[in-house]
Design an enzyme around this catalytic site. Structure first.
Site, PDB file in Angstrom:
ATOM      1  N   LYS A 193      35.385 117.272 -63.970  1.00  0.00           N
ATOM      2  CA  LYS A 193      34.664 116.518 -64.800  1.00  0.00           C
ATOM      3  C   LYS A 193      35.189 115.409 -65.345  1.00  0.00           C
ATOM      4  O   LYS A 193      34.488 114.656 -65.928  1.00  0.00           O
ATOM      5  CB  LYS A 193      35.774 117.421 -66.250  1.00  0.00           C
ATOM      6  N   ASP A 211      33.827 120.041 -70.608  1.00  0.00           N
ATOM      7  CA  ASP A 211      35.416 119.896 -71.134  1.00  0.00           C
ATOM      8  C   ASP A 211      36.087 121.045 -71.902  1.00  0.00           C
ATOM      9  O   ASP A 211      35.030 122.013 -72.731  1.00  0.00           O
ATOM     10  CB  ASP A 211      35.833 118.229 -71.903  1.00  0.00           C
TER      11      ASP A 211
END
Length: 334
Positions: A193, A211
């Site tokens: 991420k 996320d």
């Protein structure tokens, strides 16, 4: 002799007759019985109407239940239409961390774990004023870093991560943030991420940032049923062209922060209800839903102290006790 026999059998026939014993069932009048049945059923019918009303309202606005049987092609077309319509709602979507270069974005993204971007943006000005390069940060005193980043939470673990990644950048990459996924994920505290945030926003390399907001909305939109970030990333990547990945991430995350909240989605104020299978999970009344909107959609400041020029909302305030303009920086790269 025949007469007595007939007398003996007569009483037996009377005892065995079921017709007379069943006669009480005829005592109730059909008209009275019908009226009583209607009276007893009335409360049940009224209750059924009350419970059925909300279902009808949801179905007429967004026939979401039909999504369960939609084809793969239908889902892909709907998903891409959601992306196009979110682009109209959030034409100014952007990374909500303040940064001036890849190093600042990398550190800020690591610090953003388990806290808000606003808290990070209020914390990093002092950090980067004292430690502007990987070499500076790698040579810092840990206790001083801990004190500076304390507001972001988990400050000891985060200090270890950002000092470790700074040392790795200094020793292995000549003090520069690498532009490859396989190199970034080797740095302390950096996962896929974080790597995609840096690649997409500092180097223009497409990536999907999964996320908590992206995970939630991807499931609500019916793009995936998984709760594993890596699987979600792979499944969503098959739906959208690679060139859309970075901006898709910004738009979905913007929508998740402003309208499609985890606990109380503002369904009644959402512009894409006609495409959302999850319509009705949140507040459907338009007036009540509008009160749930956040950031610029609700008339409040955003998360960046230095937002892009095209951001329609107000800049976030600096940390409490810090004078506006003190240790402020220019807006980060888009």
């Amino acid at each position: 002799m025949k007469a007595p026999a007939a007398k003996r059998t007569a009483p037996a026939a009377k005892k065995a007759s079921p017709a007379k014993k069943a006669a009480p069932a005829k005592k109730a009048s059909p008209a009275k019985e019908s009226a009583a049945a209607k009276k007893a059923a009335a409360p049940r019918k009224a209750a059924a109407k009350k419970t059925a009303a909300p279902r009808k309202a949801v179905a007429t606005v967004a026939p979401a239940q039909a999504r369960k049987g939609e084809s793969r092609l239908g889902m892909v077309r709907r998903a891409r239409r959601i992306n196009r319509e979110l682009a109209e709602v959030y034409p100014y979507a952007h990374p909500e961390l303040d940064f001036r270069n890849p190093f600042e974005l990398l550190v800020a993204t690591v610090l953003s774990a388990q806290t808000t971007d606003l808290r990070v943006n209020q914390t990093t000005p002092a950090l980067f004023a004292q430690y502007p390069t990987p070499e500076d940060l790698a040579a810092a005193v840990p206790e001083e870093i801990e004190e500076l980043i304390r507001p972001t939470g988990f400050f000891r673990a985060k200090t270890k991560s950002i000092m470790g990644l700074a040392a790795a950048l200094r020793d292995d990459f000549g003090g520069e943030v690498p532009g490859r996924l396989e190199d970034l994920v080797k740095l302390p505290g950096v996962g896929r991420k974080t790597a995609f945030v840096v690649l997409g926003n500092a180097y223009g390399v497409p990536g999907i940032t999964v996320d908590t907001h992206f995970m939630r909305l991807a499931r609500r939109f019916g793009w995936t049923e998984s709760d594993d970030p890596v699987k979600i990333e792979a499944e969503v990547a098959e739906i959208f062209p690679k060139s859309d990945w970075t901006m898709l991430s910004h738009r979905v995350i913007f929508h998740g922060r402003r309208m499609c909240h985890a606990r109380k989605p503002a369904c009644g104020a959402c512009p894409i209800t006609h495409l959302c299978p999850a319509y009705g999970e949140g507040e459907t009344d338009p007036e009540k839903a509008r009160k749930l909107l956040k950031y610029e959609k609700g008339g409040y400041p955003g998360q960046r102290l230095n937002p892009p020029a095209d951001y329609p909302g107000r800049p976030a305030p600096p940390a409490p006790g810090v004078a506006p303009g003190a240790v402020q920086r220019p807006s980060g790269a888009r």
